[in-house]
Design a protein around this motif. Structure first.
Motif, PDB file in Angstrom:
ATOM      1  N   TYR A 123      -0.788  12.928 -15.432  1.00  8.38           N
ATOM      2  CA  TYR A 123      -1.993  13.285 -15.582  1.00  8.38           C
ATOM      3  C   TYR A 123      -2.856  12.776 -13.818  1.00  8.38           C
ATOM      4  O   TYR A 123      -4.112  13.440 -13.404  1.00  8.38           O
ATOM      5  N   ASP A 148      -4.639  14.863 -11.704  1.00  5.37           N
ATOM      6  CA  ASP A 148      -6.044  14.534 -11.581  1.00  5.37           C
ATOM      7  C   ASP A 148      -6.414  15.250 -10.067  1.00  5.37           C
ATOM      8  O   ASP A 148      -7.198  15.354  -9.412  1.00  5.37           O
ATOM      9  N   ILE A 170     -13.761  12.490 -15.649  1.00 10.54           N
ATOM     10  CA  ILE A 170     -12.647  13.200 -17.048  1.00 10.54           C
ATOM     11  C   ILE A 170     -12.748  14.137 -17.280  1.00 10.54           C
ATOM     12  O   ILE A 170     -11.933  14.963 -17.958  1.00 10.54           O
ATOM     13  N   LYS A 171     -13.726  14.352 -18.299  1.00  7.86           N
ATOM     14  CA  LYS A 171     -14.106  15.528 -19.303  1.00  7.86           C
ATOM     15  C   LYS A 171     -13.523  16.380 -19.175  1.00  7.86           C
ATOM     16  O   LYS A 171     -12.213  17.600 -19.492  1.00  7.86           O
ATOM     17  N   ASP A 172     -13.702  17.218 -18.057  1.00  2.00           N
ATOM     18  CA  ASP A 172     -13.544  18.455 -16.655  1.00  2.00           C
ATOM     19  C   ASP A 172     -12.358  18.169 -16.173  1.00  2.00           C
ATOM     20  O   ASP A 172     -11.714  19.879 -16.790  1.00  2.00           O
ATOM     21  N   ALA A 195      -9.613  17.017 -17.808  1.00  2.00           N
ATOM     22  CA  ALA A 195      -8.595  16.832 -18.727  1.00  2.00           C
ATOM     23  C   ALA A 195      -8.579  17.767 -19.298  1.00  2.00           C
ATOM     24  O   ALA A 195      -8.031  18.760 -19.906  1.00  2.00           O
ATOM     25  N   TYR A 250      -5.515  20.512 -20.274  1.00  6.33           N
ATOM     26  CA  TYR A 250      -5.355  20.756 -21.394  1.00  6.33           C
ATOM     27  C   TYR A 250      -5.045  21.722 -21.486  1.00  6.33           C
ATOM     28  O   TYR A 250      -3.890  22.946 -21.713  1.00  6.33           O
ATOM     29  N   TYR A 304      -6.128  17.577 -26.415  1.00  8.73           N
ATOM     30  CA  TYR A 304      -7.033  17.362 -25.355  1.00  8.73           C
ATOM     31  C   TYR A 304      -7.752  15.929 -25.328  1.00  8.73           C
ATOM     32  O   TYR A 304      -7.404  15.101 -24.419  1.00  8.73           O
ATOM     33  N   GLU A 305      -7.351  15.159 -27.418  1.00 11.33           N
ATOM     34  CA  GLU A 305      -8.082  13.635 -27.042  1.00 11.33           C
ATOM     35  C   GLU A 305      -7.044  13.213 -26.152  1.00 11.33           C
ATOM     36  O   GLU A 305      -7.505  12.012 -25.888  1.00 11.33           O
ATOM     37  N   ARG A 346      -7.579  12.966 -22.654  1.00 14.26           N
ATOM     38  CA  ARG A 346      -8.453  12.270 -22.253  1.00 14.26           C
ATOM     39  C   ARG A 346      -8.400  11.310 -21.774  1.00 14.26           C
ATOM     40  O   ARG A 346      -9.057  10.336 -21.117  1.00 14.26           O
ATOM     41  N   ASP A 347      -7.979  10.580 -22.988  1.00 10.47           N
ATOM     42  CA  ASP A 347      -7.418   9.510 -23.229  1.00 10.47           C
ATOM     43  C   ASP A 347      -7.075   9.075 -22.398  1.00 10.47           C
ATOM     44  O   ASP A 347      -6.956   7.357 -21.215  1.00 10.47           O
ATOM     45  N   SER A 370      -8.651   8.805 -18.728  1.00 14.16           N
ATOM     46  CA  SER A 370      -9.222   7.836 -18.701  1.00 14.16           C
ATOM     47  C   SER A 370      -8.963   6.589 -18.287  1.00 14.16           C
ATOM     48  O   SER A 370      -9.614   5.560 -17.575  1.00 14.16           O
TER      49      SER A 370
END
Length: 276
Positions: A223, A227, A240-242, A244, A248, A258-259, A262-263, A266
């Motif tokens: 990831y 990124d 990070i949200k965008d 992730a 996804y 997705y969560e 994201r984790d 991060s």
């Protein structure tokens, strides 16, 4: 490749000797499934240790553990030996029916359809109905069947190298066995079916599958690489949200939630690549 006549006509011990002599690397997935089904039908347990890699062997051991524990509990709860012999007979025929139906139908039914059909067989055959005649303090008929069913499905899917369905089945077996020792929280048949179809909450399941397969570090580094590539392509830094959400939607071949992505991302940005 494998001697079907020997499989059909041999006793348990002869099959075991034959299986252990096979070269697992030269067997197809269907060969492995066929051999596991044959052993189950003859009352055997875990086999083909030479036909599975390390991860598969671990899953097979976990899948069979719940069967063995249930087998012991059925006998332990029968203080007066009033129906142990009948139960062990039913235990065998339940496994036989599940194995035979799976082998004949796994190519045309998905896991949920397979479970529905196998529940219909249980309702017709009433494998553990004897437990209603002399109530066991731990176990209910549908619960016993659910443990066996989930355990066997886990084994068979491992042999097919379908690890997603294997892990889901083993998690089901763990849940049902846990319920069997709670005494006062035994689930009904309808609750069992709903639980299976909900797959133990998709978010938790997918996150656990990533951890179970030992891929936490691999996933986080992957990831982080995506990124960096994403931000290079766009020419600007994204949250990070965008990122992730982009992973996804566009780079999620294992269908991770997705969560979870994201984790992982991060933590990867903080150079945290393991859970240790």
């Amino acid at each position: 490749m494998i001697d079907m006549e020997l499989i059909k006509n041999s006793r348990f011990h002869e099959l075991n000797v034959y299986f252990e002599a096979l070269d697992g690397d030269n067997l197809t997935k269907q060969d492995r499934l066929m051999l596991q089904v044959a052993m189950v039908q003859r009352g055997g347990g875990l086999l083909l240790s030479n036909c599975a890699d390390r991860d598969q062997s671990t899953l097979l051991e976990k899948a069979t553990r719940f069967q063995l524990e249930l087998h012991s509990d059925l006998q332990y709860g029968d203080d007066e030996a009033a129906y142990s012999e009948i139960l062990m007979d039913k235990f065998h025929y339940a496994k036989y029916a599940i194995a035979e139906y799976f082998f004949n139908n796994y190519t045309v039914l998905d896991r949920h359809e397979m479970i529905d059909k196998l529940f219909e067989i249980n309702r017709k055959e009433r494998f553990f109905e004897v437990l209603h005649e002399k109530p066991n303090s731990y176990l209910q008929p549908d619960l016993c069947y659910s443990i066996i069913l989930s355990s066997l499905l886990g084994q068979f899917y491992v042999m097919l190298e379908d690890l997603d369905n294997a892990v889901s089945s083993i998690m089901n077996a763990a849940y049902f066995y846990g319920a069997s020792i709670e005494r006062n929280t035994l689930p009904s048949d309808e609750r069992i079916k709903k639980f299976i179809h909900d797959d133990i909450n998709k978010r938790t399941q997918k996150a656990n599958e990533v951890r179970w397969q030992g891929h936490v570090e691999q996933q986080r580094r992957k990831y982080l690489e995506l990124d960096k590539q994403r931000q290079k392509d766009l020419g600007k830094k994204q949250s990070i949200k965008d990122v992730a959400m982009w992973i996804y939607n566009n780079r999620n071949e294992f269908e991770v939630e997705y969560e979870t992505i994201r984790d992982h991302l991060s933590k990867a940005r903080k150079d945290i690549f393991t859970n240790a």
